[in-house]
Design an enzyme around this catalytic site. Sequence first.
Site, PDB file in Angstrom:
ATOM      1  CG  ASP A 221      14.860 -10.839 -38.695  1.00 43.70           C
ATOM      2  OD1 ASP A 221      15.035  -9.597 -38.640  1.00 43.70           O
ATOM      3  OD2 ASP A 221      15.646 -11.605 -39.279  1.00 43.70           O
ATOM      4  CG  HIS A 363      21.839  -7.060 -35.465  1.00 43.79           C
ATOM      5  ND1 HIS A 363      22.764  -6.969 -36.482  1.00 43.79           N
ATOM      6  CD2 HIS A 363      20.678  -7.483 -36.057  1.00 43.79           C
ATOM      7  CE1 HIS A 363      22.195  -7.334 -37.629  1.00 43.79           C
ATOM      8  NE2 HIS A 363      20.945  -7.647 -37.402  1.00 43.79           N
TER       9      HIS A 363
END
Length: 505
Positions: A221, A363
Amino acid sequence: MKVSSIHRSLLLALSFSFDLVTSAKAPLLINPPGLAPLPSLKQATAAAAAAGLELGNIQGDILIGMKKDKELFFFFHINDVPTFRSHLSADIHPLVTDVTELLSNDTQPATLVNIAFSQAGLNTLGVTDQLGDSLFSAGQAAGAADLGDGPGAGTGNWEPAFVTGTIHGVLILASSTTDNINSQLASLQATLGSSITESYRLLGEARPDDQNGHEHFGFKDGISQPMINGFNGVINGVPLFPTQSPAIDAGHILLGESGDRSMDSRPPWAKDGSFLVFRQLKQLVPEFDNFLVANTPSDMTPELLGARMVGRWKSGAPIFLSPHADDPDLGNNSTRNNNFNYTSSDPDFIFESNQERCPFSAHIRKTNPRADFTIQSPFPNHIIRSGIPYGPEVSPAEAAAGVSTVERGLAFVAYQSDISVGFHTLQNVWANNQNFVFGKNISTNPGIGFDPIIGANQGAARNVTGLDPSSANGVITMLTDFVVSRGGEYFFSPPISALLTPLGA
Ligand code: HEM
Ligand SMILES: *[C@@H]1O[C@H](CO)[C@@H](O)[C@H](O)[C@H]1NC(C)=O
Ligand SMILES: *[C@@H]1O[C@H](CO)[C@@H](O)[C@H](O)[C@H]1NC(C)=O
Ligand SMILES: *[C@@H]1O[C@H](CO)[C@@H](O)[C@H](O)[C@H]1NC(C)=O
Ligand SMILES: *[C@@H]1O[C@H](CO)[C@@H](O)[C@H](O)[C@H]1NC(C)=O
Ligand SMILES: *[C@@H]1O[C@H](CO)[C@@H](O)[C@H](O)[C@H]1NC(C)=O
């Protein structure tokens, strides 16, 4: 401030070798391979000079991203306004860490200190200037259902401290150790005494070992961040990091800078501040893993299904560039892993409807549609993500039972100059909107569906299409959420000068 203590320790350490001095303090920031690069101090200084940006007046967390090891969010309520204001000027202002201090190990403090205020906090401090952001002024709880939180009025799963609207501010403390954070907090609490009370706290911790830099579902991330003119963007027409996300003007993140669409309605003292969206997002990890196993179409693997939900493999490799298998070298390489925009020169690739390489609902495609979003190009909807995971690793017992018994998730932090254009568009208008991206010719037209990671329907079922590359119009229904909002608040992270006037005394 910190310079004097560095000088002191250098003097004390004159008889030691240079190696000993430099290795004595662990760096404040972690640097997992593949994340968006930070500029060197020299590059940032040149970029800031060219854009007229004062990096020394900007709180460090705004531009630094997710590269933190331990981070405490300490939410507080102000009881004694005059006492708090005088400590803010005299004691907190000198401690607050700016952007430039973070760009070299020599000037990094042991513990980063940043501070931000809610609208209720600014009201309490007697600030009457409006900052020009209606979502900030209303507070996050007022818009819970609008964000898709649920069930009921939206705050049903929220941490009680966030529901009441009584949080006035948040202290952000980040370091390489929780001991450093605890001693910095103890010192601040001793100074502030009973002028504040604790409303709530959440400790974030980067995950250990080979999961360092990965969120709790296992995906790396913090890879893709907008490059910012005046920091790591374009200098005199030349992009500093040409293979990264396109550069945006600093005013998309910072108030009062070029690109801030409400420039004229900002009070002058708020220039170079930024709105901080905080969200405590619980992640149901064993449940997510079991969903992947139970719902994988026969022509796919659970690993591929998860990667198509995110848009990246766990290593960070984008599925658009590596659609069939993970490629850790690509995931680790920040000059290649963000260099795509969902277009292709392949003549067989029908861009308007093709989801073979990456679902429209993935996403990262929902929250940054890149070249898909043709209505406004370039579009202004960008955030800097500066959050961190929280909670422990999944235990063997939880994995075996397929049920979370301890809370873990993402302490989500987004910075932007306009919450409606930034976080709120990404969550409400894009992730939760079954028809976004607009205008794609999906033949039987079931819609694109929710973002399978963060799309929210107030707890009700969510349909997602495009996850199976051989059946792009096939619908997968997700009966439960794997990311559950536990609430949060909207804050303003002021320029450091404002801690003297008008916020301090
Ligand atoms: C627990 C919740 C979340 C998880 C597990 C999660 C996970 C991820 C992962 C794995 C990536 C890909 C790596 C990267 O590019 O950094 C990513 C990217 C991103 N996420 Fe999230 N995220 C969460 C919440 C959110 C929320 C609430 C938003 C905004 C509303 C958001 C916005 C973004 C954006 C803008 C990107 C970069 C997209 C790009 O530029 O390609 N995320 N997220
Ligand atoms: C700080 O030191 C570490 C090694 O301890 C290095 O990896 C990192 O790049 C340095 N950071 C900066 C900003 O110089
Ligand atoms: C690259 O990524 C893999 C897996 O994601 C990791 O195990 C490996 O240590 C990384 N290599 C480098 C050089 O960072
Ligand atoms: C990353 O990719 C670039 C561009 O292909 C290449 O020049 C560089 O050697 C790669 N870095 C690593 C560590 O593999
Ligand atoms: C997408 O990338 C391609 C290839 O680099 C480039 O030619 C094109 O202009 C980009 N499109 C947009 C809208 O940025
Ligand atoms: C979800 O998809 C199913 C078909 O798989 C359909 O019956 C149902 O109506 C859809 N739900 C919504 C809310 O669109």
